[in-house]
Design an enzyme around this catalytic site. Structure first.
Site, PDB file in Angstrom:
ATOM      1  N   LYS A   1       0.838  -1.197   0.000  1.00 34.81           N
ATOM      2  CA  LYS A   1       0.000   0.000   0.000  1.00 34.81           C
ATOM      3  C   LYS A   1       0.879   1.256   0.000  1.00 34.81           C
ATOM      4  CE  LYS A   1      -3.729  -0.392   2.602  1.00 34.81           C
ATOM      5  NZ  LYS A   1      -4.340  -0.545   3.948  1.00 34.81           N
TER       6      LYS A   1
ATOM      7  N   ARG B   1      -2.938   3.596   8.615  1.00 36.60           N
ATOM      8  CA  ARG B   1      -3.275   2.376   7.882  1.00 36.60           C
ATOM      9  C   ARG B   1      -2.112   1.395   7.883  1.00 36.60           C
ATOM     10  NH1 ARG B   1      -4.720   4.909   2.109  1.00 36.60           N
ATOM     11  NH2 ARG B   1      -5.921   2.972   1.830  1.00 36.60           N
TER      12      ARG B   1
ATOM     13  N   GLY C   1      -8.056  -8.129   6.248  1.00 32.22           N
ATOM     14  CA  GLY C   1      -8.686  -8.399   7.527  1.00 32.22           C
ATOM     15  C   GLY C   1      -7.709  -8.602   8.664  1.00 32.22           C
TER      16      GLY C   1
ATOM     17  N   MET D   1      -5.766  -6.328   9.950  1.00 29.57           N
ATOM     18  CA  MET D   1      -5.635  -5.152  10.810  1.00 29.57           C
ATOM     19  C   MET D   1      -6.529  -4.074  10.246  1.00 29.57           C
ATOM     20  SD  MET D   1      -3.785  -3.422  13.074  1.00 29.57           S
ATOM     21  CE  MET D   1      -4.083  -1.697  13.412  1.00 29.57           C
TER      22      MET D   1
ATOM     23  N   ARG E   1      -3.551  -1.519  -6.313  1.00 31.93           N
ATOM     24  CA  ARG E   1      -2.742  -2.742  -6.334  1.00 31.93           C
ATOM     25  C   ARG E   1      -3.150  -3.539  -7.566  1.00 31.93           C
ATOM     26  NH1 ARG E   1      -5.736  -4.873  -0.999  1.00 31.93           N
ATOM     27  NH2 ARG E   1      -7.810  -4.960  -1.873  1.00 31.93           N
TER      28      ARG E   1
ATOM     29  N   HIS F   1      -3.539 -45.922  -8.788  1.00 29.60           N
ATOM     30  CA  HIS F   1      -3.999 -46.279 -10.123  1.00 29.60           C
ATOM     31  C   HIS F   1      -5.135 -45.369 -10.559  1.00 29.60           C
ATOM     32  CE1 HIS F   1      -6.684 -48.605 -12.826  1.00 29.60           C
ATOM     33  NE2 HIS F   1      -5.534 -48.873 -13.428  1.00 29.60           N
TER      34      HIS F   1
ATOM     35  N   ARG G   1       2.188 -46.097 -23.068  1.00 26.58           N
ATOM     36  CA  ARG G   1       2.426 -47.307 -22.257  1.00 26.58           C
ATOM     37  C   ARG G   1       1.655 -48.464 -22.868  1.00 26.58           C
ATOM     38  NH1 ARG G   1       1.537 -43.314 -17.397  1.00 26.58           N
ATOM     39  NH2 ARG G   1       0.132 -42.609 -19.027  1.00 26.58           N
TER      40      ARG G   1
ATOM     41  N   ARG H   1       6.737 -47.221 -25.489  1.00 24.38           N
ATOM     42  CA  ARG H   1       7.587 -47.929 -24.536  1.00 24.38           C
ATOM     43  C   ARG H   1       7.226 -49.404 -24.560  1.00 24.38           C
ATOM     44  NH1 ARG H   1       7.092 -46.413 -18.350  1.00 24.38           N
ATOM     45  NH2 ARG H   1       5.179 -47.612 -18.578  1.00 24.38           N
TER      46      ARG H   1
ATOM     47  N   GLU I   1      15.952 -44.353 -16.012  1.00 27.01           N
ATOM     48  CA  GLU I   1      15.168 -44.363 -14.784  1.00 27.01           C
ATOM     49  C   GLU I   1      15.835 -45.204 -13.705  1.00 27.01           C
ATOM     50  OE1 GLU I   1      11.338 -46.114 -15.649  1.00 27.01           O
ATOM     51  OE2 GLU I   1      12.212 -47.427 -17.152  1.00 27.01           O
TER      52      GLU I   1
ATOM     53  N   SER J   1      15.057 -40.794 -22.433  1.00 32.49           N
ATOM     54  CA  SER J   1      13.803 -40.280 -21.899  1.00 32.49           C
ATOM     55  C   SER J   1      13.814 -40.548 -20.389  1.00 32.49           C
ATOM     56  CB  SER J   1      12.650 -41.002 -22.591  1.00 32.49           C
ATOM     57  OG  SER J   1      11.431 -40.675 -21.984  1.00 32.49           O
TER      58      SER J   1
ATOM     59  N   GLY K   1      12.628 -41.205 -16.933  1.00 33.61           N
ATOM     60  CA  GLY K   1      11.429 -41.620 -16.202  1.00 33.61           C
ATOM     61  C   GLY K   1      11.637 -41.205 -14.764  1.00 33.61           C
ATOM     62  N   THR K   2      11.218 -39.994 -14.441  1.00 31.54           N
ATOM     63  CA  THR K   2      11.615 -39.445 -13.134  1.00 31.54           C
ATOM     64  C   THR K   2      10.833 -40.041 -11.970  1.00 31.54           C
ATOM     65  OG1 THR K   2      10.269 -37.546 -13.711  1.00 31.54           O
ATOM     66  CG2 THR K   2      12.647 -37.287 -13.885  1.00 31.54           C
ATOM     67  N   ASN K   3       9.722 -40.730 -12.254  1.00 33.29           N
ATOM     68  CA  ASN K   3       9.044 -41.388 -11.126  1.00 33.29           C
ATOM     69  C   ASN K   3       9.936 -42.501 -10.585  1.00 33.29           C
ATOM     70  OD1 ASN K   3       6.979 -39.720 -11.818  1.00 33.29           O
ATOM     71  ND2 ASN K   3       5.598 -41.315 -12.531  1.00 33.29           N
ATOM     72  N   ASP K   4      10.367 -43.389 -11.467  1.00 34.37           N
ATOM     73  CA  ASP K   4      11.239 -44.468 -11.026  1.00 34.37           C
ATOM     74  C   ASP K   4      12.607 -43.948 -10.607  1.00 34.37           C
ATOM     75  OD1 ASP K   4       9.746 -46.779 -11.018  1.00 34.37           O
ATOM     76  OD2 ASP K   4       9.932 -47.084 -13.163  1.00 34.37           O
TER      77      ASP K   4
ATOM     78  N   CYS L   1       9.611 -37.906 -19.205  1.00 35.45           N
ATOM     79  CA  CYS L   1       8.238 -38.351 -19.371  1.00 35.45           C
ATOM     80  C   CYS L   1       7.594 -38.725 -18.037  1.00 35.45           C
ATOM     81  CB  CYS L   1       8.150 -39.515 -20.349  1.00 35.45           C
ATOM     82  SG  CYS L   1       8.945 -41.000 -19.727  1.00 35.45           S
TER      83      CYS L   1
ATOM     84  N   TYR M   1      12.667 -31.834 -24.736  1.00 34.83           N
ATOM     85  CA  TYR M   1      11.215 -31.841 -24.610  1.00 34.83           C
ATOM     86  C   TYR M   1      10.776 -32.306 -23.231  1.00 34.83           C
ATOM     87  CZ  TYR M   1      11.282 -36.929 -25.042  1.00 34.83           C
ATOM     88  OH  TYR M   1      11.511 -38.260 -24.825  1.00 34.83           O
TER      89      TYR M   1
HETATM   90  P1  ADP Z   1      -7.788  -1.972   3.937  1.00 34.16           P
HETATM   91  O1  ADP Z   1      -6.382  -2.399   3.740  1.00 34.16           O
HETATM   92  O2  ADP Z   1      -8.568  -2.803   4.863  1.00 34.16           O
HETATM   93  O3  ADP Z   1      -8.472  -1.674   2.642  1.00 34.16           O
HETATM   94  P2  ADP Z   1      -7.355   0.865   4.136  1.00 34.16           P
HETATM   95  O4  ADP Z   1      -6.174   1.351   4.870  1.00 34.16           O
HETATM   96  O5  ADP Z   1      -7.245   0.840   2.670  1.00 34.16           O
HETATM   97  O6  ADP Z   1      -7.698  -0.559   4.713  1.00 34.16           O
HETATM   98  O7  ADP Z   1      -8.572   1.752   4.595  1.00 34.16           O
HETATM   99  C1  ADP Z   1      -9.878   1.354   4.795  1.00 34.16           C
HETATM  100  C2  ADP Z   1     -10.837   2.310   4.135  1.00 34.16           C
HETATM  101  O8  ADP Z   1     -10.616   3.655   4.593  1.00 34.16           O
HETATM  102  C3  ADP Z   1     -10.689   2.352   2.652  1.00 34.16           C
HETATM  103  O9  ADP Z   1     -11.958   2.447   2.054  1.00 34.16           O
HETATM  104  C4  ADP Z   1      -9.899   3.584   2.400  1.00 34.16           C
HETATM  105  O10 ADP Z   1     -10.152   4.138   1.144  1.00 34.16           O
HETATM  106  C5  ADP Z   1     -10.386   4.507   3.508  1.00 34.16           C
HETATM  107  N1  ADP Z   1      -9.368   5.471   3.868  1.00 34.16           N
HETATM  108  C6  ADP Z   1      -8.133   5.205   4.328  1.00 34.16           C
HETATM  109  N2  ADP Z   1      -7.444   6.345   4.515  1.00 34.16           N
HETATM  110  C7  ADP Z   1      -8.246   7.345   4.158  1.00 34.16           C
HETATM  111  C8  ADP Z   1      -8.086   8.770   4.109  1.00 34.16           C
HETATM  112  N3  ADP Z   1      -6.949   9.357   4.455  1.00 34.16           N
HETATM  113  N4  ADP Z   1      -9.121   9.506   3.697  1.00 34.16           N
HETATM  114  C9  ADP Z   1     -10.282   8.899   3.345  1.00 34.16           C
HETATM  115  N5  ADP Z   1     -10.498   7.587   3.373  1.00 34.16           N
HETATM  116  C10 ADP Z   1      -9.492   6.809   3.767  1.00 34.16           C
HETATM  117 MG    MG Z   2      -7.780  -0.645   1.238  1.00 33.29          MG
HETATM  118 MG    MG Z   3       9.285 -46.373 -15.074  1.00 34.89          MG
END
Ligand code: ADP
Ligand code: MG
Ligand code: MG
Length: 922
Positions: free
Chosen positions: A25, A96, A105, A107, A342, A459, A565, A621, A792, A811, A813-816, A879, A899
């Protein structure tokens, strides 16, 4: 701590490429700022600072960091013209988290930091909007209370619900300024009650607590578990950065909004902005589901100017990152800000489509188009998947042994599968404890295969993968009762005829039918793989035993068969009796008789393979497994024999009875009945069957081996029973000659298994040459063919120089070869000790899944180099199953192989992996 290390970076100065230091971020916020996008001013505290902080026993921030933070805050004040803690024109920020790997999720973010009773009044005066001020304040108290001070959400939620009820408000937006003021007051008390201290009002104190809280979250249970679950190693992400960002407000009225968007549709890849927004809302509201967001298209109607700017932002993001972006934006009173971006996560269909389209748009080149797609992910496009919109609970979990999904009625043996599947045209799932070669006709008739025992190389798994049918193997929670035609799973069960669904991609088993989505081998995928072939050096061939397998492999782009085979052909229901006769034969003449009957059948098999693959090479074979594998089990034979003996006795008894009827004054009817019974079972027939079975049993006992895998098999068999190999060689060369006559171009290749010395090869070569001369004369045309060897056996690697004098190709035969190098028997290893070896890190991977480059790979390299030192144009390939795995393919490229050969459905994966190997090797 090293005080000369810089830990705090303004968005203007941070290196946008250094995600490891600044987090994903933070790095992107720096990069976007530096290319002139409208990002609110801010700064990043590095992941290195986080690690320093967590390493100190008393969790103190590294010396000097808060000084740097103060300096950065003063710079923010300058840039914004506001003051942090200033009651006239207060600056508010968000704090953030963000590590190098996205960890959703892990933090929460704290918004509106810097608010207290004084600055709140400043916000209200500056905006003239008391409702807005109190709304921001109550959000801040709750978020800060929860994230930084560890106060549970429920306490806040309870108060908030009470206020909403009293105000008869359905939604947050229905609350008045007074309601929200009241909310903030009650929230302050919630914090005081929970922590025993007043809510911190000094903005810098708030900031320091918040920074520490973000750092702490990295070492928290939630985050640690998450990293474990998703195998995030310290090399991938170590520590979280903290981003301090000037607040912008999407909740300043109807000219304000907040939203998230993808620059292209992540489900289809369509080149069109895709996302959602909410008017008059802040931050998390869009994802939190408090109100239903609107599709991004609506923005054109509601805020046309903003929609235009958003399109421009999208173009700028894509042309800078050369990749589909997933971004957050906020509109504050007609001003558009970008708050995060991202690379977009997409399904494979969308990845492939965007690769082609972005290349056509000139956004990326062909190399980038290839490299951005993980080869393994292509499997998604080749198999039907369970409809992802349908929710269902699995009743059992097995190993994902062959990808794809299928529903059908359960049947418990191969004959029933054939009856119901082929003859009655029903969709069936073959359910077995484990499968054997003689179940093969059941595979053909089934949509999918489920076994309760066996691993990914059982099998069932190997055969299903070759056929491209879904298979769940080793679902140990299921107990199969063949006699009752029923399977028990925990407290429930299913019987023959009940519908079940398998997902071979995940290993899950469901009761009932779940709809599937058909695979999409799109024109775009063909284009992409065409580009891959153009850059790859390795050719991709397929392991295919039947014309159907071969046809499918070819449609996936295989340029030949690297392994056919022949034992599969022997297992056919009609042929097995002849094969058994051949094995049981007591004299060479008898054996030859049986072989003479097999010859035309094999010739037909090969001819079909040649035709399907023409003009590409087909590598056959010669027979590999120990021949007793074609005979029934010793104990089964013994039981059958004892039953037959009882029957013979009964039959003799009935004959005596019939003759004795004259002693009774029996009625004609009764006499007739006894006579029919006598004629029903002829003792002579029973005796004949007994003789046959006894011969079989003698042979089974004579052929018994303690270690069949290391026993009488492969070329050893070809030398002790030359008639078998001779028949096969004749069938290959005659089929080739027939094709040549018919004007079909063919490239037969004869491959000898289990070779450990050149003398073995020479021996086989003598009769190959003799048969070749004879066939050439008879058909009036010499057919060209190649003669080569499997590698092999460890000794074969070590004697590669002398083998290369006899062989035109190697060729691997990497299993064996893996079994031989480790001296592990695969089935035993995988069932007994390998899991522990992998868990405890004694071995990093299962060498049967991931080619052991250090050991097996070293042997391969030696063999290639030594072989080519004698024969520079020696053709070398692999193979074994490893031939379809991207990491192993990269190794094969590097080791100079020509190959790889893998199961048909892995061919597209291998083509892309071969291209990756070539590009990454550059
Ligand atoms: P997460 O990684 O869970 O997406 P973020 O750090 O991106 O958390 O922030 C959570 C929400 O808060 C996002 O919708 C983001 O756009 C918003 N947000 C974060 N910083 C600001 C800011 N400075 N002004 C307005 N909205 C913000
Ligand atoms: Mg975000
Ligand atoms: Mg074999």
């Amino acid at each position: 701590m090293d005080t000369t290390t810089k830990h705090v970076f303004a968005f203007e100065e941070g290196n946008g490429k250094n995600k490891h230091l600044l987090g994903g971020k933070g790095a992107n916020l720096c990069e976007m700022t530096q290319i002139g996008l409208n990002v609110p001013p801010g700064f990043v505290i590095s992941t290195a600072a986080c690690l320093d902080y967590l390493a100190t026993p008393d969790h103190a921030l590294p010396a000097g960091i808060m000084d740097d933070v103060h300096a950065q805050m003063r710079a923010l004040e300058q840039k914004t013209g506001k003051g942090f803690g200033d009651s006239e024109n207060p600056l508010l920020v968000s704090v953030r988290s963000g590590s190098a790997m996205s960890m959703p999720g892990m933090m929460d973010t704290i918004l509106n930091l810097g608010l207290n009773e004084q600055t709140l009044q400043g916000v209200i005066r500056a905006t003239g909007d008391a409702r807005f001020g109190y709304d921001a304040y109550r959000r801040f108290i709750q978020l800060f209370g929860k994230v930084a001070l560890g106060v549970h959400d429920e306490a806040f939620d309870k108060e908030f619900a009470a206020i909403k009820e009293a105000a008869h408000a359905k939604q947050d937006v229905d609350l008045s300024a007074t309601d929200l003021k009241e909310t903030a007051e009650r929230f302050l008390k919630v914090v005081q009650d929970a922590t025993g201290r007043p809510f911190p009002s000094d903005p810098y104190e708030q900031l320091e607590i918040a920074i520490k809280a973000v750092f702490n979250s990295w070492g928290g249970k939630r985050a640690v578990d998450y990293r474990k679950q998703f195998h995030i190693t310290p090399e991938m992400a170590n520590g979280t950065a903290v981003n301090v960002v000037t607040m912008v407000f999407g909740n300043r009225g109807d000219d304000s909004a907040t939203g998230v968007a993808f620059t292209r549709n992540p489900a289809s890849g369509e080149n069109k902005l895709y996302g959602e927004y909410l008017v008059n809302a802040q931050g998390e509201d869009v994802v939190a589901g408090i109100r239903t967001p609107k599709p991004i298209d609506r923005l054109k109607v509601e805020m046309p100017e903003m929609a235009k700017q958003l399109d421009e932002l999208r173009d700028k993001l894509e042309s800078h990152y050369h990749e589909v972006q997933d971004f957050e934006f906020t509109i504050e009173q007609g001003q558009l800000y970008c708050l995060q971006t991202r690379n977009g996560k997409m399904n494979t269909v969308a990845m492939v489509r965007t690769s082609i389209e972005m290349e056509q748009e000139g956004l990326i080149n062909k190399q980038q188009a290839l490299l951005r797609i993980a080869p393994d992910s292509l499997e998604q496009m080749l198999f039907p998947r369970l409809d992802p919109t349908v929710k269902a609970d699995a009743v059992a979990q097995g190993l994902p042994a062959s990808p794809g999904a299928a529903s059908g009625i359960a049947v418990f043996d191969a004959d029933r599968a054939e009856q119901l599947g082929h003859e009655q045209g029903l969709k069936v799932i073959l359910v077995r404890e484990e499968t054997k070669p003689e179940d093969i006709h059941g595979f053909f008739a089934a949509e999918g295969i489920l076994t309760s025992r066996g691993g990914k190389t059982s099998h069932a798994a190997v055969v299903a993968r070759g056929m491209g049918k879904p298979c769940v193997a080793g679902a140990e929670g299921i107990s199969v009762d063949v006699d009752r035609r029923e399977a028990r799973v925990g407290l429930t069960s299913f019987k023959e005829g009940d519908v079940i669904t398998l997902d071979g991609t995940t290993g899950k088993v469901y009761l009932g039918a779940i709809p599937t989505v058909e695979p999409d081998f799109t024109p775009e995928l063909n284009t992409l793989l065409g580009w891959a072939d153009a850059v790859a050096r390795l050719k991709v061939l397929a392991n295919a035993d039947t014309p159907d397998d071969a046809r499918r492999a070819r449609s996936y782009g295989a340029v030949g068969i690297g392994l056919a085979r022949t034992e599969r052909m022997f297992n056919d229901v009609e042929r097995l009796p002849i094969v058994i006769e051949m094995i049981v034969a007591e004299t060479p003449e008898k054996r030859q008789e049986a072989l003479d009957r097999l010859l035309p059948l094999q010739r037909k098999d090969f001819r079909e393979l040649f035709e399907v693959m023409s003009p590409n090479p087909v590598t056959i074979r010669l027979l590999d497994p120990p021949i007793h594998e074609f005979l029934p089990d010793e104990h089964v034979l013994e039981r059958e024999l004892s039953e037959l003996r009882v029957l013979a006795q009964n039959a003799r008894g009935v004959t005596v009875l019939a003759g004795a009827m004259g002693l009774l004054h029996a009625s004609d009817a009764l006499r007739h009945e006894v006579d029919t019974a006598r004629r029903h079972i002829d003792p002579a027939v029973v005796e004949e069957v007994i003789a046959k079975k006894e011969a079989m049993l003698r042979k089974v006992r004579a052929l018994y081996e303690t270690n069949p895998m290391l026993g009488h098999r492969g070329v050893r068999l070809g030398i002790t029973f030359p008639e078998i190999y001779q028949m096969q060689v004749r069938a290959i060369l005659e089929a080739a000659a027939e094709c040549a006559k018919a004007g079909i171009q063919v490239k037969p290749q004869i491959k000898v298994p289990q070779v450990c010395t050149a003398a073995e090869l020479r021996k086989v070569k003598t009769f190959v040459d003799a048969i070749h001369a004879e066939v050439a004369e008879r058909y009036g045309k010499p057919v060209s063919f190649k003669f080569g060897t499997m590698i092999e056996v460890v000794r074969a690697c070590l004697r590669a120089e002398s083998l290369a004098e006899e062989a035109e190709f190697f060729s691997f035969g990497t299993n064996d070869l893996t079994q031989a190098t480790f001296s592990f028997s695969r089935e035993d290893a995988e069932n007994k000790f390998l899991p522990l070896y992998n868990q405890s890190g004694i071995l990093q991977d299962n060498p049967f899944d991931v080619l052991d480059v250090k050991g097996v790979g070293k042997l391969m390299k030696l063999a290639v180099d030594w072989g080519r030192s004698v024969k520079p144009d020696l053709h070398v390939g692999i193979c074994g199953e490893h031939g379809g795995h991207p990491a192993s393919i990269a190794f094969c490229h590097e080791a100079g192989l020509d190959y790889v050969s893998c199961s048909g459905p892995r061919v597209p994966v291998a083509r892309l992996a071969a291209a990756h190997a070539a590009l990454q090797g550059q």
